[in-house]
Design a protein around this motif. Structure first.
Motif, mmCIF file in Angstrom:
data_model
loop_
_atom_site.group_PDB
_atom_site.id
_atom_site.type_symbol
_atom_site.label_atom_id
_atom_site.label_comp_id
_atom_site.label_asym_id
_atom_site.label_seq_id
_atom_site.Cartn_x
_atom_site.Cartn_y
_atom_site.Cartn_z
ATOM 1 N N UNK A 30 -1.310 10.789 -1.515
ATOM 2 C CA UNK A 30 -1.634 9.456 -0.985
ATOM 3 C C UNK A 30 -2.533 8.646 -1.927
ATOM 4 N N UNK A 31 -2.817 9.193 -3.106
ATOM 5 C CA UNK A 31 -3.666 8.503 -4.086
ATOM 6 C C UNK A 31 -3.116 7.102 -4.350
ATOM 7 N N UNK A 32 -3.984 6.092 -4.220
ATOM 8 C CA UNK A 32 -3.546 4.699 -4.393
ATOM 9 C C UNK A 32 -3.667 4.274 -5.857
ATOM 10 N N UNK A 33 -2.535 3.895 -6.440
ATOM 11 C CA UNK A 33 -2.528 3.462 -7.834
ATOM 12 C C UNK A 33 -2.890 1.990 -7.954
ATOM 13 N N UNK A 34 -3.481 1.653 -9.090
ATOM 14 C CA UNK A 34 -3.821 0.267 -9.373
ATOM 15 C C UNK A 34 -2.958 -0.218 -10.551
ATOM 16 N N UNK A 90 0.838 -1.208 0.000
ATOM 17 C CA UNK A 90 0.000 0.000 0.000
ATOM 18 C C UNK A 90 0.869 1.252 0.000
ATOM 19 N N UNK A 91 1.956 1.218 0.772
ATOM 20 C CA UNK A 91 2.891 2.358 0.811
ATOM 21 C C UNK A 91 3.552 2.548 -0.555
ATOM 22 N N UNK A 92 3.927 1.437 -1.193
ATOM 23 C CA UNK A 92 4.584 1.505 -2.499
ATOM 24 C C UNK A 92 3.623 1.978 -3.593
ATOM 25 N N UNK A 93 2.325 1.755 -3.396
ATOM 26 C CA UNK A 93 1.330 2.126 -4.416
ATOM 27 C C UNK A 93 0.887 3.582 -4.310
ATOM 28 N N UNK A 94 1.378 4.304 -3.299
ATOM 29 C CA UNK A 94 1.037 5.732 -3.175
ATOM 30 C C UNK A 94 1.601 6.491 -4.376
#
Length: 201
Positions: free
Chosen positions: A131-135, A90-94
């Motif tokens: 903090x937007x989470x990428x997919x 989750x941290x890496x996907x920010x």
């Protein structure tokens, strides 16, 4: 928008590693901060102290404050998979972390600023939330008007990092977040199990 703005080298010395990136001051004095430095007698750390240090290291590394980090942990604990690994994923996907990993900025702090100042797009749309989470499959690019920014050009020129879970297109100045990285691919020296144990108390 809250963020850590205190001394970076002091924090890096506390953890014994340059968690904020290259730091000449840390290289000169890579021993703990404080009046007595290396000479101070440091007793054996308790289990709690070790777990707390690991959590603090992860927070400072990714530039996340306590409440945000706690929310990420709770999200990870509700997800399928190993909680500690999901937390790091989750941290890496920010978005700010991915901008840093792609080499658009020299540091996560700089990447966060680029996102906040509306220089970064996701799938062609401006996004100013660090903090937007990428997919998987999302395309992160530099806004057309910002492509000539000297800070971005300099960062890209000096970047030599390549990560298996991302592709970078230098001509278009955009990168694809191909997949969420596996734990073995994440280079950060963090023992996520200690963080899980700390929050599970």
């Amino acid at each position: 928008m809250a963020r850590y703005t205190g001394p970076k080298t002091k924090i890096a010395r506390k953890f014994g590693e340059a968690i904020f990136g290259d730091d000449k001051s840390f290289e000169k004095r890579n021993y703990p901060p404080g009046q007595h430095g290396n000479n101070r007698r440091r007793g054996k750390k308790s289990e709690y102290a070790i777990q707390l240090m690991e959590k603090q290291k992860a927070k400072y590394t990714y530039g996340v404050l306590e409440r945000q980090f706690r929310n990420l942990f709770e999200k990870a604990s509700r997800s399928k998979g190993i909680t500690g690994v999901v937390l790091l994923q989750l941290c890496e996907s920010r978005l700010d972390n991915v901008v840093y990993r792609l080499g658009i900025s020299n540091s996560r702090r700089g990447a966060r600023q680029l996102v906040s100042h509306r220089h970064i797009t996701v799938n062609g749309n401006l996004v100013n939330i660090p903090s937007y989470q990428l997919k998987a499959g999302d395309v992160v690019g530099v806004r057309e008007k910002s492509k000539s920014l000297s800070a971005i050009e300099s960062a890209l020129a000096n970047n030599s990092s390549v990560y298996e879970w991302m592709n970078w297109n230098g001509d278009k100045m955009e990168g694809t977040f191909v997949a969420i990285p596996e734990r073995i691919q994440i280079p950060e020296n963090i023992n996520e199990q200690f963080i899980v144990e700390l929050y599970s108390k």
